[in-house]
Design a protein around this motif. Structure first.
Motif, short mmCIF file in Angstrom:
data_model
loop_
_atom_site.label_atom_id
_atom_site.label_comp_id
_atom_site.label_asym_id
_atom_site.label_seq_id
_atom_site.Cartn_x
_atom_site.Cartn_y
_atom_site.Cartn_z
N GLY A 221 0.81 -1.21 0.00
CA GLY A 221 0.00 0.00 0.00
C GLY A 221 0.84 1.26 0.00
N GLN A 222 1.94 1.24 0.74
CA GLN A 222 2.84 2.39 0.78
C GLN A 222 3.50 2.62 -0.57
OE1 GLN A 222 6.06 1.87 3.55
NE2 GLN A 222 6.81 3.96 3.32
N LYS A 223 3.90 1.54 -1.23
CA LYS A 223 4.58 1.67 -2.52
C LYS A 223 3.60 2.09 -3.62
CE LYS A 223 8.35 0.18 -0.64
NZ LYS A 223 9.47 1.12 -0.32
N LEU A 224 2.34 1.68 -3.51
CA LEU A 224 1.36 2.05 -4.52
C LEU A 224 1.11 3.55 -4.53
CD1 LEU A 224 -1.32 -0.79 -4.36
CD2 LEU A 224 0.26 -0.30 -6.22
N LEU A 225 1.35 4.22 -3.41
CA LEU A 225 1.17 5.67 -3.36
C LEU A 225 2.14 6.40 -4.29
CD1 LEU A 225 0.62 6.26 0.47
CD2 LEU A 225 -1.08 6.28 -1.36
N VAL A 226 3.17 5.70 -4.73
CA VAL A 226 4.11 6.26 -5.70
C VAL A 226 3.82 5.73 -7.10
CG1 VAL A 226 6.54 6.46 -6.36
CG2 VAL A 226 5.89 6.52 -3.95
N THR A 227 3.59 4.41 -7.21
CA THR A 227 3.46 3.80 -8.54
C THR A 227 2.16 4.21 -9.24
OG1 THR A 227 4.79 1.91 -7.88
CG2 THR A 227 3.34 1.60 -9.77
N LEU A 228 1.05 4.23 -8.52
CA LEU A 228 -0.22 4.57 -9.17
C LEU A 228 -0.24 6.01 -9.70
CD1 LEU A 228 -2.91 2.75 -6.99
CD2 LEU A 228 -1.93 2.05 -9.18
N PRO A 229 0.18 7.02 -8.92
CA PRO A 229 0.26 8.37 -9.51
C PRO A 229 1.25 8.45 -10.66
CG PRO A 229 0.29 8.51 -7.11
CD PRO A 229 0.43 7.06 -7.45
N LEU A 230 2.35 7.71 -10.57
CA LEU A 230 3.32 7.71 -11.67
C LEU A 230 2.70 7.14 -12.94
CD1 LEU A 230 6.18 7.98 -12.85
CD2 LEU A 230 6.70 5.75 -11.84
N THR A 231 2.01 6.01 -12.82
CA THR A 231 1.37 5.39 -13.99
C THR A 231 0.27 6.27 -14.55
OG1 THR A 231 1.84 3.21 -13.03
CG2 THR A 231 0.24 3.31 -14.82
N GLN B 159 -1.37 -1.42 -23.46
CA GLN B 159 -0.14 -0.79 -23.02
C GLN B 159 0.00 -0.76 -21.50
OE1 GLN B 159 -0.22 3.07 -24.96
NE2 GLN B 159 1.26 2.39 -26.48
N ILE B 160 -1.10 -0.93 -20.78
CA ILE B 160 -1.04 -0.88 -19.32
C ILE B 160 -0.02 -1.88 -18.77
CG2 ILE B 160 -2.33 -1.22 -17.19
CD1 ILE B 160 -2.96 1.39 -18.61
N PRO B 161 -0.01 -3.14 -19.22
CA PRO B 161 1.03 -4.07 -18.72
C PRO B 161 2.44 -3.57 -18.98
CG PRO B 161 -0.71 -5.29 -19.83
CD PRO B 161 -0.96 -3.85 -20.11
N PHE B 162 2.66 -2.92 -20.14
CA PHE B 162 3.99 -2.40 -20.44
C PHE B 162 4.34 -1.23 -19.52
CE2 PHE B 162 2.71 -4.48 -24.39
CZ PHE B 162 3.84 -5.24 -24.66
N LEU B 163 3.36 -0.42 -19.16
CA LEU B 163 3.60 0.65 -18.20
C LEU B 163 3.98 0.07 -16.85
CD1 LEU B 163 0.75 3.21 -19.03
CD2 LEU B 163 3.20 3.56 -19.29
N ILE B 164 3.28 -0.99 -16.43
CA ILE B 164 3.56 -1.60 -15.13
C ILE B 164 4.94 -2.24 -15.13
CG2 ILE B 164 2.82 -3.38 -13.49
CD1 ILE B 164 -0.04 -2.89 -14.45
#
Length: 316
Positions: free
Chosen positions: A94-104, A247-252
């Motif tokens: 959950g802590q890491k998603l606070l960075v990855t989701l806004p970045l994506t 493209q979403i998988p490639f972004l992830i």
């Protein structure tokens, strides 16, 4: 309403697919060669230490019970405890998603902001200056990996000008500087995706431009630009949305490399570090998260079709 039934079917199919993915991921991790406890502790670990870790991880239980225990934890939000970090995996992710989701999200928005206007303008004047420039840029965007773009951005914009931080993330409580830390990583992720979307947009717009209803609209006095943006582009969005969903998988997956290049504490860097440290419980849950995000994005694309094409709603 008929389309509600279609939405329910899509959601039910999504749930079953995630369940099937969880089985595959669990078996891939559990049946991999080697003892996970031995991998975590190393070859010099004592037998009693290995036995204690196996009990802690539940590896002494039957395989079916291990899976059901993990599945129950997913439902209740208890994903286990990371051996490396010593914290609950759910809180860690959950802590890491606070960075990855806004970045994506920022990368997706940038890709669309670049691709849609450039694709439309290229199709508006085929083989014109904008079209030629767009094709050249899209070639470079497709050919250059996103992590290499990230390195170039660090050298050119971060270290060269000092306008952007070269890496790290201080947290959202720091205000605008937190968003500034995501600008260059988002550009690195967005440019390859924008290159592909530009080509798809150009092709789709060219196909729609030749349709009879566009010629009719022009014959009634609608200007070229109004017909292009009000009628051509909305009808050309279905293939664009399809490609965006792919493209979403490639972004992830690209976030794994880009986050490490920019030293961002996101889910990509977590998965990389967990794999390097053989923290298998973290690896198992992050891989399931990647799979779930991919499946959810594909489901959202299917639902977007219903909004973009009224004919599909009537068939539902």
């Amino acid at each position: 309403m008929p389309w509600v039934k279609t939405v329910f079917k899509r959601l039910a199919g999504l749930a079953l697919t995630v369940l099937a993915a969880s089985v595959v991921i669990f078996l891939a991790v559990s049946l991999a060669p080697g003892d996970p406890a031995q991998i975590m502790l190393g070859t010099s670990a004592q037998p009693d230490t290995l036995a204690a870790l196996r009990r802690q991880l539940g590896l002494d239980q039957p395989l079916v019970w291990q899976y059901l225990h993990w599945l129950g934890g997913i439902v209740t939000g208890d994903l286990g405890r990371s051996y490396t970090y010593g914290t609950p995996v759910a809180a860690l992710i959950g802590q890491k998603l606070l960075v990855t989701l806004p970045l994506t999200a920022l990368a997706t928005a940038l890709a669309l902001a670049i691709a849609l206007p450039l694709g439309v303008w290229s199709a508006d004047r085929p083989n014109g200056p904008v079209d030629i420039l767009g094709q050249i840029l899209s070639q470079f965007g497709i050919a250059i990996p996103n992590f290499w773009i990230g390195l170039l951005l660090i050298l050119g914009l971060a270290l060269g000008t000092g306008w952007f931080p070269s890496g790290g993330f201080e947290g959202w409580d720091t205000g605008p500087s937190a968003l500034l830390s995501l600008i260059l990583p988002a550009i690195a992720l967005a440019l390859p995706q924008a290159a592909v979307l530009t080509r798809v947009t150009r092709t789709a717009v060219l196909d729609i431009t030749g349709q009879d209803f566009i010629r009719t609209a022009r014959a009634k006095g609608l200007s070229r630009q109004r017909a292009l943006w009000q009628h051509v582009l909305p009808n050309a969005l279905v293939p664009v949305v399809t490609m965006l969903g792919l493209q979403i998988p490639f972004l992830i997956s690209g976030a794994v490399l880009v986050e490490n290049v920019f030293n961002l504490p996101g889910i990509g860097s977590l998965a990389y570090q967990a794999l390097a440290q053989r923290d298998l419980i973290v690896v198992q849950n992050t891989v399931l998260l990647f799979a779930t995000l991919t499946l959810v994005s594909n489901a959202l694309v299917d639902l977007a079709y219903l909004a973009l094409d009224p004919r599909l709603r009537s068939r539902s």
